[in-house]
Scaffold this motif. Structure first.
Motif, PDB file in Angstrom:
ATOM      1  N   MET A  16       0.813  -1.531  -0.098  1.00  0.00           N
ATOM      2  CA  MET A  16       0.238  -0.068   0.163  1.00  0.00           C
ATOM      3  C   MET A  16       0.711   0.932  -0.111  1.00  0.00           C
ATOM      4  O   MET A  16       0.402   2.113  -0.581  1.00  0.00           O
ATOM      5  N   GLY A  17       1.719   0.760   1.340  1.00  0.00           N
ATOM      6  CA  GLY A  17       2.819   2.317   0.664  1.00  0.00           C
ATOM      7  C   GLY A  17       3.428   2.669  -0.645  1.00  0.00           C
ATOM      8  O   GLY A  17       3.683   3.453  -0.923  1.00  0.00           O
ATOM      9  N   ILE A  18       3.703   1.967  -1.698  1.00  0.00           N
ATOM     10  CA  ILE A  18       4.768   1.583  -2.488  1.00  0.00           C
ATOM     11  C   ILE A  18       3.131   2.371  -3.774  1.00  0.00           C
ATOM     12  O   ILE A  18       3.720   2.979  -4.167  1.00  0.00           O
ATOM     13  N   GLY A  19       2.026   1.959  -3.193  1.00  0.00           N
ATOM     14  CA  GLY A  19       1.256   1.812  -4.191  1.00  0.00           C
ATOM     15  C   GLY A  19       0.943   3.143  -4.459  1.00  0.00           C
ATOM     16  O   GLY A  19       0.232   4.150  -5.283  1.00  0.00           O
ATOM     17  N   THR A  20       0.769   3.830  -3.282  1.00  0.00           N
ATOM     18  CA  THR A  20       0.662   5.629  -2.894  1.00  0.00           C
ATOM     19  C   THR A  20       0.756   6.345  -3.627  1.00  0.00           C
ATOM     20  O   THR A  20       1.100   7.802  -4.321  1.00  0.00           O
ATOM     21  N   LYS A  21       2.507   6.047  -4.069  1.00  0.00           N
ATOM     22  CA  LYS A  21       3.690   6.682  -4.352  1.00  0.00           C
ATOM     23  C   LYS A  21       3.705   6.419  -6.444  1.00  0.00           C
ATOM     24  O   LYS A  21       3.502   7.824  -6.572  1.00  0.00           O
ATOM     25  N   GLU A  22       2.516   5.811  -6.510  1.00  0.00           N
ATOM     26  CA  GLU A  22       2.439   5.717  -7.858  1.00  0.00           C
ATOM     27  C   GLU A  22       0.812   5.717  -8.950  1.00  0.00           C
ATOM     28  O   GLU A  22       0.932   6.030 -10.149  1.00  0.00           O
ATOM     29  N   LEU A  23       0.279   5.807  -7.096  1.00  0.00           N
ATOM     30  CA  LEU A  23      -1.166   5.742  -7.718  1.00  0.00           C
ATOM     31  C   LEU A  23      -1.785   7.327  -7.489  1.00  0.00           C
ATOM     32  O   LEU A  23      -1.255   7.926  -6.736  1.00  0.00           O
ATOM     33  N   PRO A  24      -3.241   8.230  -8.424  1.00  0.00           N
ATOM     34  CA  PRO A  24      -3.444   8.814  -7.936  1.00  0.00           C
ATOM     35  C   PRO A  24      -4.545   8.226  -6.490  1.00  0.00           C
ATOM     36  O   PRO A  24      -5.102   7.801  -5.827  1.00  0.00           O
ATOM     37  N   ALA A  25      -4.453   9.635  -5.993  1.00  0.00           N
ATOM     38  CA  ALA A  25      -4.789   9.982  -4.203  1.00  0.00           C
ATOM     39  C   ALA A  25      -6.137   9.637  -3.916  1.00  0.00           C
ATOM     40  O   ALA A  25      -6.156   8.390  -3.535  1.00  0.00           O
ATOM     41  N   SER A  26      -7.209  10.009  -5.317  1.00  0.00           N
ATOM     42  CA  SER A  26      -8.805   9.355  -5.886  1.00  0.00           C
ATOM     43  C   SER A  26      -8.898   7.540  -5.570  1.00  0.00           C
ATOM     44  O   SER A  26      -9.442   7.196  -5.304  1.00  0.00           O
ATOM     45  N   GLU A  27      -8.095   7.151  -6.792  1.00  0.00           N
ATOM     46  CA  GLU A  27      -7.797   5.607  -6.578  1.00  0.00           C
ATOM     47  C   GLU A  27      -7.738   5.277  -5.780  1.00  0.00           C
ATOM     48  O   GLU A  27      -8.007   4.466  -5.259  1.00  0.00           O
ATOM     49  N   VAL A  28      -6.876   5.389  -4.358  1.00  0.00           N
ATOM     50  CA  VAL A  28      -6.139   5.070  -3.429  1.00  0.00           C
ATOM     51  C   VAL A  28      -6.782   4.677  -2.689  1.00  0.00           C
ATOM     52  O   VAL A  28      -6.796   3.725  -1.828  1.00  0.00           O
ATOM     53  N   SER A  29      -7.409   6.296  -2.217  1.00  0.00           N
ATOM     54  CA  SER A  29      -8.271   5.302  -1.245  1.00  0.00           C
ATOM     55  C   SER A  29      -9.692   4.914  -2.044  1.00  0.00           C
ATOM     56  O   SER A  29     -10.417   4.304  -0.925  1.00  0.00           O
ATOM     57  N   LEU A  30     -10.152   4.429  -2.802  1.00  0.00           N
ATOM     58  CA  LEU A  30     -11.883   3.940  -3.435  1.00  0.00           C
ATOM     59  C   LEU A  30     -10.148   2.369  -2.756  1.00  0.00           C
ATOM     60  O   LEU A  30     -11.969   1.610  -3.044  1.00  0.00           O
ATOM     61  N   LEU A  31      -9.593   2.340  -3.787  1.00  0.00           N
ATOM     62  CA  LEU A  31      -8.850   0.658  -3.359  1.00  0.00           C
ATOM     63  C   LEU A  31      -8.974   0.154  -2.493  1.00  0.00           C
ATOM     64  O   LEU A  31      -9.373  -0.461  -1.940  1.00  0.00           O
ATOM     65  N   MET A  32      -8.947   1.154  -1.490  1.00  0.00           N
ATOM     66  CA  MET A  32      -8.463   0.812   0.438  1.00  0.00           C
ATOM     67  C   MET A  32     -10.008   0.523   0.920  1.00  0.00           C
ATOM     68  O   MET A  32     -10.050  -0.238   1.502  1.00  0.00           O
ATOM     69  N   ILE A  33     -11.412   1.166   0.477  1.00  0.00           N
ATOM     70  CA  ILE A  33     -12.468   0.612   0.628  1.00  0.00           C
ATOM     71  C   ILE A  33     -12.747  -0.337  -0.222  1.00  0.00           C
ATOM     72  O   ILE A  33     -13.351  -0.729   0.213  1.00  0.00           O
ATOM     73  N   ILE A  34     -11.272  -1.330  -0.846  1.00  0.00           N
ATOM     74  CA  ILE A  34     -12.010  -2.777  -0.406  1.00  0.00           C
ATOM     75  C   ILE A  34     -12.050  -3.512   0.512  1.00  0.00           C
ATOM     76  O   ILE A  34     -12.822  -4.392  -0.159  1.00  0.00           O
ATOM     77  N   GLU A  35     -11.461  -3.115   1.257  1.00  0.00           N
ATOM     78  CA  GLU A  35     -10.921  -3.925   2.763  1.00  0.00           C
ATOM     79  C   GLU A  35     -12.950  -4.223   2.829  1.00  0.00           C
ATOM     80  O   GLU A  35     -12.917  -5.252   3.338  1.00  0.00           O
ATOM     81  N   THR A  36     -13.209  -3.060   3.199  1.00  0.00           N
ATOM     82  CA  THR A  36     -14.577  -3.227   3.365  1.00  0.00           C
ATOM     83  C   THR A  36     -15.647  -4.101   2.876  1.00  0.00           C
ATOM     84  O   THR A  36     -16.453  -4.582   3.508  1.00  0.00           O
ATOM     85  N   ILE A  37     -15.493  -3.573   1.721  1.00  0.00           N
ATOM     86  CA  ILE A  37     -16.245  -4.818   0.736  1.00  0.00           C
ATOM     87  C   ILE A  37     -15.977  -6.302   1.073  1.00  0.00           C
ATOM     88  O   ILE A  37     -16.391  -7.335   0.869  1.00  0.00           O
ATOM     89  N   MET A  38     -14.248  -7.042   0.940  1.00  0.00           N
ATOM     90  CA  MET A  38     -13.683  -7.765   1.602  1.00  0.00           C
ATOM     91  C   MET A  38     -14.231  -8.912   2.896  1.00  0.00           C
ATOM     92  O   MET A  38     -14.754 -10.025   3.008  1.00  0.00           O
ATOM     93  N   ALA A  39     -14.188  -8.073   3.600  1.00  0.00           N
ATOM     94  CA  ALA A  39     -14.693  -8.159   4.974  1.00  0.00           C
ATOM     95  C   ALA A  39     -16.147  -9.380   5.259  1.00  0.00           C
ATOM     96  O   ALA A  39     -15.176 -10.350   5.841  1.00  0.00           O
ATOM     97  N   PRO A  40     -16.974  -8.716   4.653  1.00  0.00           N
ATOM     98  CA  PRO A  40     -17.800  -9.397   5.083  1.00  0.00           C
ATOM     99  C   PRO A  40     -17.995 -10.298   3.600  1.00  0.00           C
ATOM    100  O   PRO A  40     -18.532 -11.877   3.727  1.00  0.00           O
ATOM    101  N   ILE A  41     -17.224 -10.889   2.177  1.00  0.00           N
ATOM    102  CA  ILE A  41     -17.627 -11.833   1.712  1.00  0.00           C
ATOM    103  C   ILE A  41     -16.443 -12.880   2.330  1.00  0.00           C
ATOM    104  O   ILE A  41     -16.954 -14.111   2.408  1.00  0.00           O
ATOM    105  N   TRP A  42     -15.254 -12.535   3.285  1.00  0.00           N
ATOM    106  CA  TRP A  42     -14.420 -13.239   3.785  1.00  0.00           C
ATOM    107  C   TRP A  42     -15.379 -13.816   5.056  1.00  0.00           C
ATOM    108  O   TRP A  42     -15.332 -15.015   5.551  1.00  0.00           O
ATOM    109  N   VAL A  43     -16.209 -13.500   6.015  1.00  0.00           N
ATOM    110  CA  VAL A  43     -17.049 -13.881   6.813  1.00  0.00           C
ATOM    111  C   VAL A  43     -18.134 -14.812   6.059  1.00  0.00           C
ATOM    112  O   VAL A  43     -18.329 -15.630   6.902  1.00  0.00           O
TER     113      VAL A  43
END
Length: 89
Positions: A16-43
């Motif tokens: 994630m630290g490496i990715g924040t240097k390469e991607l725009p901030a808007s995309e990084v923030s949206l990608l970090m939301i994937i954790e919110t999506i994946m938690a119910p799926i893993w459960v």
């Protein structure tokens, strides 16, 4: 749990630290939301607990937003490249 604490979590944070240097901030923030999506799926997969319908709706909204943002960035990048390539000096 030990494997997750010793390997998965540190590796994901480094990536994630490496990715924040390469991607725009808007995309990084949206990608970090994937954790919110994946938690119910893993459960759902691991504990066999079926998520509520509102969970699916919220996940769909997040995924659609991420898709729209990615398409917008791709189109704007292509337009910029086209404009710069056709500009005469």
């Amino acid at each position: 749990m030990i494997i997750a604490g010793m390997f998965v979590s540190p590796i994901s944070r480094v990536l994630m630290g490496i990715g924040t240097k390469e991607l725009p901030a808007s995309e990084v923030s949206l990608l970090m939301i994937i954790e919110t999506i994946m938690a119910p799926i893993w459960v759902w997969i691991v504990l066999k607990e079926i998520p509520a319908n509102s969970t699916f709706v919220g996940g769909a909204i997040i995924l659609i937003t991420l898709l729209i943002n990615s398409i917008y960035l791709l189109i704007s990048t292509c337009i910029t490249i086209y404009i710069l390539s056709t500009k005469r000096y």
